[in-house]
Every structure is written in C-alpha cells, then in structure tokens.
Design a protein around this motif. Structure first.
Motif, PDB file in Angstrom:
ATOM      1  N   CYS A  18      12.210 100.929 -23.385  1.00 18.46           N
ATOM      2  CA  CYS A  18      11.885 101.912 -22.340  1.00 18.46           C
ATOM      3  C   CYS A  18      11.252 102.947 -23.165  1.00 18.46           C
ATOM      4  O   CYS A  18      10.117 103.472 -22.672  1.00 18.46           O
ATOM      5  N   VAL A 132       5.835 102.179 -16.417  1.00 18.72           N
ATOM      6  CA  VAL A 132       6.865 102.975 -15.867  1.00 18.72           C
ATOM      7  C   VAL A 132       7.435 102.551 -14.328  1.00 18.72           C
ATOM      8  O   VAL A 132       8.428 102.477 -14.028  1.00 18.72           O
ATOM      9  N   VAL A 136      11.100 101.718 -13.489  1.00 20.06           N
ATOM     10  CA  VAL A 136      11.982 102.223 -12.553  1.00 20.06           C
ATOM     11  C   VAL A 136      12.493 101.006 -11.514  1.00 20.06           C
ATOM     12  O   VAL A 136      13.475 101.119 -10.836  1.00 20.06           O
ATOM     13  N   TRP A 140      16.210 100.076 -10.478  1.00 17.77           N
ATOM     14  CA  TRP A 140      16.647 100.286  -9.056  1.00 17.77           C
ATOM     15  C   TRP A 140      17.379  98.854  -8.788  1.00 17.77           C
ATOM     16  O   TRP A 140      18.272  98.838  -8.050  1.00 17.77           O
TER      17      TRP A 140
END
Length: 170
Positions: A18, A132, A136, A140
């Motif tokens: 990442c 991104v 994310v 999550w």
C-alpha cells in the motif's frame, strides 16, 4: 503459531504494498513535473536517470514483491484460518482491484521510460484516486467484518446453490 506468522507476514507485506501504491504515483507525478520543467541541461539528464532508477526499482524491487508476498500469505491465511465469510469475498474483490491498479502503475513506470516522461499519458494521480479507496475498503472490511448476508437476498438462486446441487440438499 502458523496463523500468527502468516498474519504478521500478510500485514507487513500489505503495508509495504500500500505504501508503494501511494508513493509511486506521487513520484511519477512530481519527478515527471520537475523533469519536464527543466529540459536540455546536463542536470536534467541526471535527474531523469535518478527518476528512472527510483521508479523502476521501486516497482520491480519493492512494490511487486510486496504484492506477491501479501497475496501469497493471504491465500495461506484463507485455508489456515478457514475464513469463508461473505465479507472476505468482498475483500478479495477489492484486492483484485488493487492488483489492477498495481498493474496500471507498472504500465506508467514502463511508459515513462520509453517516452522519456509521461507525455500523452493520463495523470499518475489517477492511480491514487482509484487505489486509496480500494485500500481503505480492504482495511474497513478486515476491521469491521460486517455481516453482508443482505447481499444474498439480491443474488440469483443459481449463485447461492452449490455447483450441481440445489440449495439445501446434502
């Protein structure tokens, strides 16, 4: 012990992957802008060589091995921890999207070398715009582990039944 080791390896590799998926598009964008603004000097050639080495080795020597290790360790975790929930399927879909963005970044790195910069190419910042939210979303899903059973209500029956059998039969 095996599961803990696989989790550690997977998490470390995901963090590296990442980070590279954020850093490489930024380097392509900003180094490319510096290189394009100062053309025709000896310093420009040195900056371009530095740009090519950083982006090439960043992609080939860091981002891609991190991606391979993250996916391999994650695959091992699937079977070691026997995680077969619906949130996990959603996570795999997002990771597949990350792999596509990763491949596109590789295309941009290659094109920047062949074209001596990113002329006539879309902005490398699009990789951030696409990557991104995927990262994310993966984070999550892993932390929240939401109950996504409501999605099954929208799916056709053939997608819920085991292959070659009707649902509910053993």
């Amino acid at each position: 012990m095996i599961i803990a080791g696989l989790k550690y390896l997977h998490l470390a590799a995901m963090l590296c992957w990442c980070a590279a998926m954020v850093a490489l598009p930024l380097m392509l964008h900003f180094y490319g802008a510096i290189w394009r603004s100062t053309t025709g000097s000896e310093q420009t050639q040195a900056r371009y060589a530095e740009f090519r080495l950083i982006t090439h080795y960043g992609y080939i020597g860091f981002a891609t091995p991190a991606a391979i290790i993250a996916i391999a360790a994650g695959t091992g975790l699937i079977f070691a921890a026997q995680v077969f929930d619906l949130w996990f399927v959603a996570k795999l879909a997002l990771v597949a999207g990350m792999a596509l963005v990763h491949a596109w970044i590789g295309h941009l790195v290659l094109s920047s070398g062949e074209n001596r910069g990113l002329r006539n190419m879309p902005s490398s910042l699009w990789a951030l715009v696409m990557g991104v939210p995927l990262m994310v979303g993966v984070l999550w899903l892993v932390l929240a582990k939401p109950d996504l059973a409501w999605i099954a209500d929208w799916m056709p029956e053939f997608m819920l039944a085991p292959r070659g059998q009707a649902a509910g039969q053993t």
